[in-house]
Design an enzyme around this catalytic site. Structure first.
Site, PDB file in Angstrom:
ATOM      1  N   HIS A   1       7.499  -8.138  -3.942  1.00 17.24           N
ATOM      2  CA  HIS A   1       6.150  -8.475  -4.344  1.00 17.24           C
ATOM      3  C   HIS A   1       6.303  -9.836  -5.268  1.00 17.24           C
ATOM      4  CE1 HIS A   1       3.958  -5.055  -3.495  1.00 17.24           C
ATOM      5  NE2 HIS A   1       5.170  -4.211  -3.671  1.00 17.24           N
TER       6      HIS A   1
ATOM      7  N   SER B   1     -28.363  -9.421 -21.309  1.00 20.43           N
ATOM      8  CA  SER B   1     -27.963  -8.542 -22.292  1.00 20.43           C
ATOM      9  C   SER B   1     -27.424  -9.427 -23.352  1.00 20.43           C
ATOM     10  CB  SER B   1     -26.600  -7.837 -21.804  1.00 20.43           C
ATOM     11  OG  SER B   1     -25.650  -8.537 -21.461  1.00 20.43           O
ATOM     12  N   GLY B   2     -27.115 -10.735 -23.124  1.00 22.92           N
ATOM     13  CA  GLY B   2     -26.467 -11.545 -24.233  1.00 22.92           C
ATOM     14  C   GLY B   2     -24.919 -11.566 -24.063  1.00 22.92           C
ATOM     15  N   GLY B   3     -24.288 -10.821 -23.294  1.00 22.32           N
ATOM     16  CA  GLY B   3     -22.881 -10.629 -23.032  1.00 22.32           C
ATOM     17  C   GLY B   3     -22.476 -11.895 -21.984  1.00 22.32           C
ATOM     18  N   VAL B   4     -21.179 -11.973 -21.893  1.00 20.02           N
ATOM     19  CA  VAL B   4     -20.703 -13.243 -21.369  1.00 20.02           C
ATOM     20  C   VAL B   4     -21.212 -13.340 -19.881  1.00 20.02           C
ATOM     21  CG1 VAL B   4     -18.544 -14.134 -20.512  1.00 20.02           C
ATOM     22  CG2 VAL B   4     -18.355 -12.857 -22.461  1.00 20.02           C
ATOM     23  N   ASP B   5     -21.131 -12.307 -19.065  1.00 22.60           N
ATOM     24  CA  ASP B   5     -21.395 -12.451 -17.611  1.00 22.60           C
ATOM     25  C   ASP B   5     -23.085 -12.769 -17.373  1.00 22.60           C
ATOM     26  OD1 ASP B   5     -18.979 -11.527 -17.420  1.00 22.60           O
ATOM     27  OD2 ASP B   5     -19.644  -9.275 -17.199  1.00 22.60           O
ATOM     28  N   SER B   6     -24.028 -12.033 -18.067  1.00 23.75           N
ATOM     29  CA  SER B   6     -25.366 -12.485 -17.803  1.00 23.75           C
ATOM     30  C   SER B   6     -25.644 -13.757 -18.529  1.00 23.75           C
ATOM     31  CB  SER B   6     -26.296 -11.214 -18.536  1.00 23.75           C
ATOM     32  OG  SER B   6     -25.990 -11.370 -19.830  1.00 23.75           O
ATOM     33  N   SER B   7     -24.927 -13.949 -19.466  1.00 24.18           N
ATOM     34  CA  SER B   7     -25.167 -15.317 -20.110  1.00 24.18           C
ATOM     35  C   SER B   7     -24.960 -16.661 -19.382  1.00 24.18           C
ATOM     36  CB  SER B   7     -24.583 -15.452 -21.522  1.00 24.18           C
ATOM     37  OG  SER B   7     -25.186 -14.488 -22.510  1.00 24.18           O
TER      38      SER B   7
ATOM     39  N   GLU C   1       3.916 -11.615  -6.115  1.00 18.60           N
ATOM     40  CA  GLU C   1       2.670 -11.702  -7.042  1.00 18.60           C
ATOM     41  C   GLU C   1       3.071 -11.168  -8.464  1.00 18.60           C
ATOM     42  OE1 GLU C   1       2.035  -7.855  -4.873  1.00 18.60           O
ATOM     43  OE2 GLU C   1       2.951  -9.649  -4.618  1.00 18.60           O
TER      44      GLU C   1
ATOM     45  N   GLY D   1       0.882  -1.143  -0.018  1.00 20.86           N
ATOM     46  CA  GLY D   1      -0.135  -0.087   0.005  1.00 20.86           C
ATOM     47  C   GLY D   1       0.866   1.220  -0.092  1.00 20.86           C
TER      48      GLY D   1
ATOM     49  N   CYS E   1       5.171  -6.353   1.640  1.00 21.94           N
ATOM     50  CA  CYS E   1       5.711  -4.842   1.321  1.00 21.94           C
ATOM     51  C   CYS E   1       5.234  -3.892   2.598  1.00 21.94           C
ATOM     52  CB  CYS E   1       5.245  -4.134   0.109  1.00 21.94           C
ATOM     53  SG  CYS E   1       5.928  -2.833  -0.441  1.00 21.94           S
ATOM     54  N   TYR E   2       4.165  -3.314   2.361  1.00 16.71           N
ATOM     55  CA  TYR E   2       3.599  -2.371   3.451  1.00 16.71           C
ATOM     56  C   TYR E   2       2.992  -3.292   4.566  1.00 16.71           C
ATOM     57  CZ  TYR E   2       0.321   0.352   6.168  1.00 16.71           C
ATOM     58  OH  TYR E   2      -0.243   1.120   7.331  1.00 16.71           O
TER      59      TYR E   2
ATOM     60  N   LYS F   1     -13.119 -12.651 -14.787  1.00 19.76           N
ATOM     61  CA  LYS F   1     -13.737 -12.861 -16.100  1.00 19.76           C
ATOM     62  C   LYS F   1     -13.102 -14.349 -16.702  1.00 19.76           C
ATOM     63  CE  LYS F   1     -15.517 -10.074 -18.752  1.00 19.76           C
ATOM     64  NZ  LYS F   1     -17.029  -9.841 -19.075  1.00 19.76           N
TER      65      LYS F   1
END
Length: 515
Positions: A171, A225-231, A173, A57, A84-85, A371
């Site tokens: 770090h 909506s037909g998008g990835v997430d709602s589908s 990661e 941070g 780190c922090y 995603k």
């Protein structure tokens, strides 16, 4: 989602916090990010995570009101890794000393391991780490021993293995830390005792059971909506509750070519999900008549969608739940690391802010997923690649890809141009390499010559970008041959266009969409 094993990541404002979560998920271990004000010893005892990670941070531990973990959490029984922090906070609270470094350390730094067990089991004694700090631990707390150094940092890592407390100034990661993945695996599996059992198959099993228990016999409505997430959310919820789910697809007249037909075919005929298609095109166009300001367009479209969706939801008997395709980045970005509005990246609203008087309880089955994990779930559920890898499409649709007033004529032009852009990009096998590609109708006309006659027609801009998360984006260096084919097809096949230009702006300073 409650997983069998989990890691809590406390977000102190590092730009890499989501990256920590990604690296842990890659090891099939569930984790979630929490703001520091929610971290208590009681939370640790209640949730019993396998381990806790304190992120980096921008603060200094000796600043007034610096966010610090509660001292007693280090005795709550869970292994802790400070990064780190997070290392500085651990040292400061447990009796060590943190001071401003005489020489700041940013970027790659050679790392020397002094104790090759615990976090550094099977880690190379000499490697490269990624540093980003101005403060350093200059004295370790009682019970801790230094376990790694760099040329500028005497305590690049420390450990109290008896209490299972570990800390890194660098770090792990970040990809530039060569042994980072191995260090994180040592923490997860050797120190925290994780088994790596969290998979998308197990997620589907546990989530469908939870949705079933939550919904009972009540009905669920989802704005599709037909998008990835709602589908993916629709297919997952349907797997859990079957015909108790009704999806509402609002055709606002601002969709891409054949979008409505594709959604009807996919969900109603292939997955046999109850689908309520609302033809509201004229309603939206009427509201947008004469409007040119992009923010006003967005507001009108959002308000109108809410009204249409609310009307349709009220027609479905015994609806008690509203389902949304909320993803984990939406949840993270809605929560300030410090708990205050000034640090919030964006306010999350998935369906546009439905009225509270609807009194619907939320079902958000994807809210713990990134995603790529959503795409993996979708693939396991049988969704085709053309849905799973579909490029993002703005909520206001083509209205914000028409600069100026939205009319049926201008919608037709941009829709036909966009269809040809996508078609040529797919033919060139470039679609999966791009974050987004689309056509924009500009509010200007230019002189041209077609068939030996003077023309004065519209201009189409083509926008193509590469990105990892849409926070930043680079303009795509498309092959000239592909750009040539796109231009020729648009000019020859789309009535009313005589010029095509290519957008070579990156984000920042530009945005991905033009409005």
């Amino acid at each position: 989602m409650q997983a069998h094993e989990s890691i809590l990541i406390v977000d102190y404002g590092s730009q890499y916090t989501q990256l920590i979560a990604r690296r842990i998920r890659e090891q099939h271990v569930f984790c979630r990010i929490i703001p520091p004000q929610t971290l208590t010893a009681e939370l640790i005892k209640q949730e019993q995570p396998n381990g806790v990670i304190l992120s980096g941070g921008p603060n200094s531990v000796y600043q007034p009101n610096a966010p610090l973990p509660p001292r007693e959490m280090f005795d709550a029984g869970a292994p802790v890794l400070g990064i780190c922090y997070g290392m500085q906070a651990m040292a400061h609270l447990l009796g060590g000393t943190v001071e401003k470094s005489g020489k700041r350390e940013y970027g790659r730094s050679p790392l020397t391991i002094k104790q090759s067990d615990g976090l550094f089991k099977d880690v190379k004694p000499e490697s490269v780490s990624w540093m980003s700090h101005g403060d350093s631990v200059t004295k370790t707390p009682p019970g801790f021993v230094p376990t790694a150094t760099t040329s500028n940092t005497g305590f690049a890592a420390m450990a109290d293995s008896t209490r299972r407390l570990y800390a890194l100034q660098f770090h792990p990661e970040v990809a530039h830390t060569e042994e980072g993945p191995k260090i994180l695996r040592n923490f997860l599996f050797d120190i925290c005792g994780c088994r790596g059992e969290w998979t998308m198959a197990s997620f589907i099993e546990h989530t469908t059971q939870r949705i079933r228990e939550t919904a009972g016999k009540a009905n669920v409505v989802l704005g599709l909506s037909g998008g990835v997430d709602s589908s993916v959310a629709a297919v997952l919820i349907h797997k859990a509750v079957g015909d108790q789910l009704t999806c509402v697809f609002v055709d606002n007249g601002l969709l891409r070519a054949n979008e409505r037909a594709q959604v009807e075919k996919m969900f109603s005929r292939h997955f046999h999900i109850k689908l309520d298609v609302v033809d509201a095109a004229q309603r939206f166009l009427k509201r947008l008549a004469g409007v040119t300001d992009p923010e006003q367009k967005r507001k009108i479209i959002g308000e109108e969608f809410i009204r249409v969706f609310e009307q349709e939801a009220k027609r479905i008997p015994d609806v008690q739940f509203l389902a949304q395709g909320t993803l984990y980045p939406d949840v993270i970005e809605s929560t300030s690391a410090w708990g205050g509005p000034s640090a919030t990246i964006k306010t999350h609203h998935n369906v546009g802010g439905l009225p509270k008087q609807m009194n619907l309880k939320l079902i958000e089955p994807l809210r713990d997923l990134f995603k790529d994990e959503v795409r993996e779930v979708g693939a396991l559920l049988g969704l085709p690649d053309d849905v799973l890898w579909r490029h993002p499409f703005p909520g206001p649709g083509l209205a914000v890809r028409i600069l100026g007033e939205v009319t049926e004529e201008r919608l037709q032009i941009v829709r036909e141009a966009d269809e040809r852009v996508i078609d040529e990009i797919k033919k060139a096998d470039l679609y999966r390499q791009l974050w987004q590609v689309f056509a924009v109708l500009l509010p200007v006309k230019t002189v041209g010559v077609m068939g030996d006659e003077r023309t004065y027609e519209h201009v189409i801009a083509v926008r193509a970008v590469t990105s990892q998360d849409a926070m930043t984006a680079d303009w795509a260096k498309l092959p000239p041959e592909a750009l040539g084919r796109i231009s020729n097809r648009i000019i020859n096949e789309v009535k009313g266009v005589n010029r095509v230009v290519y957008d070579i702006s990156s984000k920042p300073p530009s945005t991905i969409e033009w409005e």
